[in-house]
Scaffold this active site. Structure first.
Site, short mmCIF file in Angstrom:
data_model
loop_
_atom_site.label_atom_id
_atom_site.label_comp_id
_atom_site.label_asym_id
_atom_site.label_seq_id
_atom_site.Cartn_x
_atom_site.Cartn_y
_atom_site.Cartn_z
CD GLU A 202 -2.71 1.49 0.24
OE1 GLU A 202 -3.31 2.53 0.07
OE2 GLU A 202 -3.24 0.29 -0.31
CB SER A 599 -9.15 8.64 1.06
OG SER A 599 -7.93 8.12 1.71
CG ASP A 673 -11.59 1.35 4.11
OD1 ASP A 673 -10.49 0.85 3.69
OD2 ASP A 673 -11.91 2.82 4.05
CG HIS A 705 -9.89 3.34 1.01
ND1 HIS A 705 -10.22 3.94 2.19
CD2 HIS A 705 -8.94 4.42 0.58
CE1 HIS A 705 -9.65 5.15 2.40
NE2 HIS A 705 -8.92 5.43 1.24
#
Length: 728
Positions: A202, A599, A673, A705
């Site tokens: 990520e 986010s 998520d 997400h």
């Protein structure tokens, strides 16, 4: 944390029924934009698929009915000659036993990657690896384990073998005999050999990229990372959206938690691994790049846990290393590409050491010779080096801070030359000889174009000029303006306004503001966008406002470094300065401003609503509500360790400021998520309840997400529009 798609607003149901007469008047509806079965497409026409082959020939690729056909294009006349070596891939696949429907699906995936000088292509069918061999005109099954999936497959440089992951170990298959060999052992739930764990995927190597192994140039060795996850805490996502429950368990290090322990090894074709030494014994580190020099020496870049420095290391035959260079900064150091080596052993290195991303020349003894580029601007990407002419080709924002252009510069730093003339965002594809490039570009006001240029930047052929999509031509679109807004200390922040088609500066308009605000993640980009949401809102009488605070502007790390160890604080200050500019224009109703973000944008929306009174309502999507709850690598890069920066974490926390919430909020989150965990929202709601604060909540069962799926988006946007109309 990576940029997610911005949440988008939809109408209340009564407004969704639009008559043909209304549509003919150029008005949009949410139904036209988002309804799962009734939405319309406003996409531009695709550009002609062009590429270069190893002989520097210009190639056009076409695919129809399973036949992938390629043509050599004469750049001077644009005459096209068929490449006879291409074949009917559909026939090859069906001859190998793959049903036609599945074969067509595979061809659609393969077509964009097919090049004349590359004859071998891998694909997966029913959990097995297959090879498309255009040289032999056949398709071959390489593995025979349909009960166990192979992934991250990559051909060896000599095209004789393929390496891949099966479970958490590396395997090898010889193409000629289709025999399989296991190269690593010990892979299990907590040991990953050649496979990235969640946080490395990520935050370091890139979302969706799981491969942590790299072929040596001689095809006789593979470098790989091995991860020990045993000390990393497990986070559980409860799959309550189905029965039986399908929970997911992910090893996820939050800020301050134990990271995976990582080591670098090299395995030969017999399965023997040689481990490299750890040059930082006893210290927590990250291995952020791995690769090979052209002559087969191992390279790796290491960083300390909180990423204040980066070391480039070169390994000898016994896999002992020496430090070639170290990067450091007043705040943090970004992951940097590996060097580009030249024939004499010298190399070109990319660095942010001045606060701007530039190129540097090192000699064959790894000593700095000097800067190739310099200035208050940034290189966006390096296309390559023409050693014969002593030039480097790259894209940079030297002229346009919200776009980029194509440039050439001499290796000694002289003769910087911009090769593109039209403003916007450019994407160049050079041939290997660096005599010509294909450029595709667009701008806020210019739909995509594609043309052929020579090395001096002279246009030889305009290939595509797609124009505004026909369906958009009759619409009453917003007036889009791009402007720079000064912060209180004079920094020029980039912004966009979408004004109603019938805009009257004497009136007052409610404002819908979108932001992201995360470090180096700009929203104001000089590029064409077919998303008509903001035009729709403008038609309904809203002003749409987008502004990048300085740390999000992508104007060099020097603009982002001031937020080090104090996320939220300076971003909000800049956004409030933007609202001061908006107030002075006279036509914005400053008592009716909505703020929207997802986010990092969700974090900033919730932070703004709890640390100021400037916004009346907020759409809070998948928010980090306290950075102690987010992953270690991202958070510590900007905030340091929680134990070393308790004040910064507290001042950047939404949870600790809930009592000061001003205005109304709608919170949105996917229940699965794995990036920004639902824990952030649950703890936020807990504090809202304890402090007597009202909220609206939208959960998306099973969503990650970024909620996906037409019906999920439709549900989300209807709810948002209703909340907007009822509360703004």
């Amino acid at each position: 944390m990576k940029l997610s798609k911005a949440s988008q607003l939809l109408f209340l149901f009564p407004l969704l029924v639009v008559t043909a007469a209304q549509a003919q008047e150029g008005m949009l509806s949410l139904e036209m934009l988002y309804h799962p079965t009734k939405k319309e497409k406003f996409d531009t026409t695709p550009l002609t698929p062009l590429t270069w082959d190893a002989q520097n020939r210009l190639i056009e690729t076409q695919s129809k009915d399973g036949v992938v056909q390629q043509f050599v294009v004469n750049p001077a006349t644009w005459d096209k000659q068929v490449l006879s070596l291409d074949g009917n891939i559909l026939a090859m696949m069906t001859a190998a036993g793959i049903p036609e429907k599945e074969a067509r699906a595979q061809i659609d995936k393969l077509t964009p990657h097919i090049k004349p000088d590359l004859k071998s292509y891998l694909f997966t069918y029913k959990n097995d690896l297959w090879l498309l061999d255009l040289q032999q005109g056949k398709v071959k099954e390489l593995t025979h384990t349909p009960d166990q999936a192979e992934d991250e497959a990559i051909l060896s440089p000599d095209l004789q073998s393929v390496a891949y992951l099966k479970g958490n170990d590396i395997y090898l298959t010889d193409i000629a005999t289709a025999t399989e060999k296991r190269l690593t052992t010990g892979g299990n739930e907590t040991t990953f050999n050649g496979r990235l764990d969640w946080v490395y995927m990520e935050e370091i190597y890139g979302r969706g990229k799981l491969r942590a192994f790299w072929w040596a140039p001689d095809s006789k060795k593979i470098a790989y990372l091995s991860f020990d996850e045993s000390k990393v805490p497990v986070y559980t996502l409860s799959g309550d959206h189905v029965q039986p429950i399908k929970s997911e368990h992910t090893r996820y290090p939050k800020a301050g938690d134990p990271n995976p322990e990582v080591k670098l090894g090299v395995v030969d074709m017999s399965g023997q691994t040689s481990w490299t030494e750890n040059p930082y014994a006893g210290k927590e580190t990250l291995i952020v790049q791995v690769g090979w020099t052209p002559d087969g020496k191992l390279l790796a870049s290491w960083q300390d846990r909180v990423q204040t420095w980066l070391d480039l290391r070169l390994y000898d035959a016994q896999y002992r290393s020496r430090q070639l260079l170290r990067e450091s900064s007043p705040a943090w150091v970004e992951r940097l590409p590996l060097p580009q080596f030249l024939k004499d052993g010298s190399f070109v290195w990319e660095s942010d050491r001045t606060g701007h991303h530039h190129l540097y020349r090192y000699d064959q003894h790894y000593q700095l010779k000097g800067a190739i580029t310099k200035g208050d601007w940034d290189i966006r990407s390096v296309y390559g080096v023409d050693e014969a002419k002593g030039k480097v080709f790259f894209a940079a924002n030297e002229r346009n801070p919200i776009g980029n252009d194509v440039y050439a510069v001499s290796l000694d730093g002289s003769k910087l030359h911009r090769l593109t003339t039209e403003s916007g965002t450019h994407n160049a594809r050079w041939n290997r000889a660096y005599t010509h490039f294909i450029d595709s570009w667009s701008s806020l006001k210019q739909p995509p174009r594609q043309a052929l240029f020579n090395a001096d930047g002279a246009s030889l052929k305009l290939v595509d000029d797609v124009g505004v999509p026909e369906k958009m031509q009759g619409l009453k679109l917003a007036k889009v303006t791009q402007q720079q807004v000064k912060s209180r200390d004079g920094f020029l922040m980039e912004s966009l306004l979408f004004l109603p088609p019938d805009f009257d500066p004497k009136k007052k308009y409610p404002v819908y503001q979108h932001l992201y605000s995360g470090p180096m993640a700009s929203q104001v980009v000089d590029r064409w966008n077919n998303n008509l949401l903001y035009h729709f809102l403008a038609q309904q009488g809203y002003i749409v406002w987008i502004m990048d605070n300085r740390s999000a502007s992508n104007k060099g790390l020097v603009s982002a470094w001031p937020i080090h160890k104090k996320l939220g604080q300076l971003e909000l200050q800049d956004q409030l300065d933007g609202l001061d500019w908006l107030r002075k224009q006279g036509w914005a109703d400053m008592d009716r401003i909505a703020l929207n973000g997802w986010s990092y944008g969700g974090y900033m929306t919730s932070y703004a609503m709890t640390h100021s009174k400037a916004w009346k309502i907020g759409f809070v999507g998948a928010p980090v509500t306290d950075y102690r709850l987010y992953d270690s690598v991202y958070t510590e890069r900007y905030m340091g360790l929680p134990k070393d920066n308790a004040e910064g974490y507290d001042k950047g926390s939404v949870l600790k400021a809930v009592k000061d919430l001003s205005g109304k909020i709608m919170i949105m989150h996917g229940t699965m998520d794995d990036n920004v965990h639902p824990q952030n929202t649950i703890m936020f709601i807990d504090e809202l309840i304890k402090n007597g604060k009202d909220y609206s909540l939208q959960l998306y069962p099973g969503a990650g997400h970024g909620p996906r799926g037409d019906w999920v988006v439709w549900s989300q946007q209807k709810a948002k529009w209703e909340f907007l109309r009822n509360n703004l």
